[in-house]
Design an enzyme around this catalytic site. Structure first.
Site, PDB file in Angstrom:
ATOM      1  N   LEU A 321       0.813  -1.214   0.000  1.00 36.01           N
ATOM      2  CA  LEU A 321       0.000   0.000   0.000  1.00 36.01           C
ATOM      3  C   LEU A 321       0.849   1.269   0.000  1.00 36.01           C
ATOM      4  O   LEU A 321       0.430   2.304  -0.507  1.00 36.01           O
ATOM      5  CB  LEU A 321      -0.926   0.020   1.222  1.00 36.01           C
ATOM      6  CG  LEU A 321      -1.964  -1.111   1.310  1.00 36.01           C
ATOM      7  CD1 LEU A 321      -2.724  -1.024   2.626  1.00 36.01           C
ATOM      8  CD2 LEU A 321      -2.925  -1.044   0.134  1.00 36.01           C
ATOM      9  N   GLY A 322       2.022   1.203   0.594  1.00 32.35           N
ATOM     10  CA  GLY A 322       2.875   2.396   0.662  1.00 32.35           C
ATOM     11  C   GLY A 322       4.074   2.135   1.548  1.00 32.35           C
ATOM     12  O   GLY A 322       4.212   1.072   2.163  1.00 32.35           O
ATOM     13  N   LYS A 343       1.846  -3.274   8.848  1.00 33.37           N
ATOM     14  CA  LYS A 343       3.051  -2.457   8.701  1.00 33.37           C
ATOM     15  C   LYS A 343       4.266  -3.295   9.068  1.00 33.37           C
ATOM     16  O   LYS A 343       4.407  -3.770  10.189  1.00 33.37           O
ATOM     17  CB  LYS A 343       2.984  -1.211   9.587  1.00 33.37           C
ATOM     18  CG  LYS A 343       4.145  -0.260   9.349  1.00 33.37           C
ATOM     19  CD  LYS A 343       3.903   1.071  10.008  1.00 33.37           C
ATOM     20  CE  LYS A 343       4.981   2.087   9.628  1.00 33.37           C
ATOM     21  NZ  LYS A 343       4.743   3.399  10.234  1.00 33.37           N
ATOM     22  N   ASP A 441       4.290  13.462  14.311  1.00 31.89           N
ATOM     23  CA  ASP A 441       4.566  13.387  12.878  1.00 31.89           C
ATOM     24  C   ASP A 441       3.296  13.606  12.062  1.00 31.89           C
ATOM     25  O   ASP A 441       2.969  12.837  11.154  1.00 31.89           O
ATOM     26  CB  ASP A 441       5.195  12.037  12.540  1.00 31.89           C
ATOM     27  CG  ASP A 441       5.978  12.076  11.218  1.00 31.89           C
ATOM     28  OD1 ASP A 441       6.324  13.183  10.775  1.00 31.89           O
ATOM     29  OD2 ASP A 441       6.252  11.001  10.651  1.00 31.89           O
TER      30      ASP A 441
END
Length: 650
Positions: A321-322, A343, A441
């Site tokens: 996905l990224g 992740k 962040d």
């Protein structure tokens, strides 16, 4: 009759059952050998993961296998894994799963080998498959109590000697495996299937000589490059191997079978009585018991690595996905059909870093809000660390704002709703519980949007929390340059107002459709442009031209002014996120006049009156931060626009 008495009866029943052989994957660690330490900037984790994935398929087929992987750096990795011949298929897979959990402790090295009592795995940079001996890594493991009685010792030593001679004999090295029993001493010998008969003989004879040195210990293991040998005073192997145990595996007698059947019937009766008493006792406990079980179930945040690996098709590129500064995200489908985002964290040899990441799992998993991506759990026992999040279909906001190729243009209403939703999510982090949580962040790539374009703040790898009794935290600097507040970037002073500053920058990007740059002395920087147009009363000129003036002017001016309030140089002057939410959704709320944001050079602004005290030279700030970091020798960059600064506070 009390329930605890039944517990004792059941225990006594089991203790008096005839000795039966139950399945046992034998995952006790016998030896772990790691090679030389890698240089800090080298990681073999992705290669190891691919290696173990292929070996798993071979293990599933034949209980052993070897495989090699070539890397882009032309550094090959050769791997071999094998279960001992007496293990069943299910026990073999369980043993191999344990290896995949423990051998990664060697992944700071170019080689490693792990001997469990039921299986073995080795990886290295050369083809070692026919290697029988290795003087640098071969070892012996002597354990158990020492036989102290002199008469028993003489008999025991004699039995061990005869046993070793038997299991390293010609029949063993021809077949590669043997189990045997002599006078109450049990033994197992196993060569790897990649060895020739001659190499197997050489390996076992060497291991046998080493193991004899374990006497008078009750147990000994010899572990060479090509074989494993073990003796013990108790039976540790399974009957379904190539057994040669002098009749010890004969079938049970009819009387023994009858006794087991009667015992089983008695046990069933006891179990039914116990179940009834437990049921009535549970009814009396009522709601308290239910609440206890609910609390216990909430603590279950762990996922098995194998399940997540299969869910992502073994981290296939098609499922990606990224990728961010801390890891790569994959789409995964769990066995029950539930879709998640997994992740895969970049490998880091710093144990404190790993502890830091997973200390946040319990904290974030308990935070629930419609504008926060839900953290479902993690996996920390496999070769890599994985985080499991809810899946958000539309991916990240930055693709809609800055990618002109294939994503549609967001309408003004969608942009406004995203701004409000992100503000509400941050407000919940800051003030939604007893603990203040700072994201650290906030940026467009860390805001996901679902199918209804509802924003969800993601990526909690850098979160920090502190209680109400503290004014700020002094901490190492981490985040993305261009979104970090000046007091945090320069002095390491962290409060929730650092998130407020980042939110202000995010507001500018959403309204303008332009990416903020990290360097404010660039005349084309977004913050500089907005401030200059604000002073000239021409703020509408900065709104994304792709909207074609289809937006409410007053609303746009108000939102940009709120963004300037959030991005002020002074943390004290910035509003809280709850105040921001109130200003955004209230039609009658008067928005205060903002002061000049930081990172604007005085030579570019000229005289700005009240803003002079906030004219900070960007080059001075960035150079100062990087100089401090260079002295600490801990600077790392992930890409051209995202940096992580780990400044050690003196």
């Amino acid at each position: 009759m009390h329930f605890r008495y039944l517990t004792w009866l059941v225990l006594i029943f089991f203790l008096n059952l005839p000795a039966l052989c139950f399945c046992d994957p034998r995952i006790t660690e016998a030896a772990l050998k790691c090679g030389e330490i890698l240089t800090p900037n080298v990681s073999i984790v992705p290669i190891f993961v691919e290696e173990t994935r292929h070996l798993l398929r071979l293990i599933e087929d034949d209980n052993w296998g070897h495989y090699s992987v070539n890397t882009s750096d032309n550094v090959p990795m050769y791997g071999l894994a094998q279960c001992y011949h007496d293990l069943s298929k299910s026990d073999c897979l369980s043993c191999y799963a344990a290896i995949r959990t423990r051998l990664p402790s060697c992944l700071q090295s170019l080689s490693g080998r792990l001997y469990l009592d039921g299986c073995f795995m080795r990886y290295d940079t050369y083809e070692f498959y026919d290697e029988s001996l290795d003087n640098t890594k071969d070892s012996v493991n002597c354990s158990g109590n020492i036989v102290k009685d002199e008469k028993k010792l003489v008999k025991f030593n004699e039995s061990v000697g005869l046993l070793i001679d038997k299991i390293v004999g010609v029949d063993t090295w021809k077949r590669g495996f043997r189990v045997a029993e002599i006078e109450g001493v049990f033994g197992l010998a196993q060569c790897w299937k990649s060895l020739s008969k001659e190499k197997c003989r050489e390996c076992l004879e060497n291991a046998g000589e080493k193991v004899r040195g374990c006497l008078p210990s009750r147990e000994g293991r010899g572990m060479n490059a090509g074989c494993y040998l073990r003796y013990s005073d108790y039976k540790f192997f399974n009957e379904d191997g190539d057994n040669d145990s002098n009749g010890s595996s004969r079938a049970l007698s009819t009387g023994a079978i009858t006794g087991i059947a009667i015992s089983a019937a008695a046990f069933i009766i006891l179990l039914l009585v116990a179940a009834y008493l437990f049921y009535t006792r549970s009814l009396k406990r009522g709601r308290r018991s239910l609440d206890h079980r609910m609390t216990f179930s909430k603590a279950s945040l762990m996922y098995k690595y194998d399940i997540l690996e299969k869910a992502t098709d073994y981290f296939s590129q098609s499922m990606k996905l990224g990728e961010g500064a801390s890891g790569t995200v994959y789409k995964g489908t769990l066995p029950d059909g539930y879709i998640v985002a997994v992740k895969r964290l970049f490998f880091n040899t710093n144990r404190a870093w790993a502890d830091e990441v997973f200390n946040e799992v319990d904290l974030i998993s308990g935070i629930h809000h419609k504008n926060l991506v839900k953290l479902l759990g993690c996996s920390i026992e496999g070769p890599e660390s994985l985080l499991v999040y809810e899946y958000v279909p539309n991916r990240s906001l930055d693709q809609f704002l800055f990618d002109r190729s294939g994503f549609r243009v967001l309408s003004w209403k969608e942009r406004f709703d995203i701004i409000v939703g992100t503000a509400e999510g941050l407000a919940h982090l800051h003030e939604g519980s007893d603990t203040r949580i700072i994201h650290r962040d906030i940026k467009s790539s860390n805001v996901l949007v679902d199918e209804n374009f509802t924003p969800k703040i993601a990526d909690f790898g850098l979160v920090r929390c502190f209680g109400a009794d503290k004014t700020h935290l002094s901490t190492g600097i981490a985040g993305t340059l261009g979104y970090m507040a000046p007091e945090y970037l320069v002095r390491g002073q962290l409060t929730e107002k650092a998130d407020v500053y980042s939110f202000g920058v995010l507001v500018f990007e959403i309204v303008c459709g332009r990416k903020s740059t990290a360097f404010a002395d660039d005349a084309g920087s977004l913050i500089h442009t907005i401030w200059k147009l604000y002073k000239a009363d021409k703020l509408t000129e900065v709104v994304d031209g792709r909207l074609h003036d289809e937006f409410p002017v007053r609303n746009a001016l108000k939102i940009l002014q709120i963004g300037l309030l959030c991005a002020q140089a002074s943390a004290i002057l910035r509003p809280s996120m709850n105040e921001v939410v109130h200003m955004l959704i209230s039609k009658d709320c008067e928005v205060p006049i903002p002061n000049q944001p930081p990172f604007l050079s005085a030579k570019m602004e000229g005289s700005t009156g009240s803003g002079s005290s906030y004219n900070i030279d960007t080059n001075t700030l960035i150079s100062s931060a990087l100089m401090k970091n260079e002295n600490d020798n801990s600077y790392s960059s992930t890409n051209s626009s995202s940096y992580e600064l780990s400044l050690i506070r003196k």
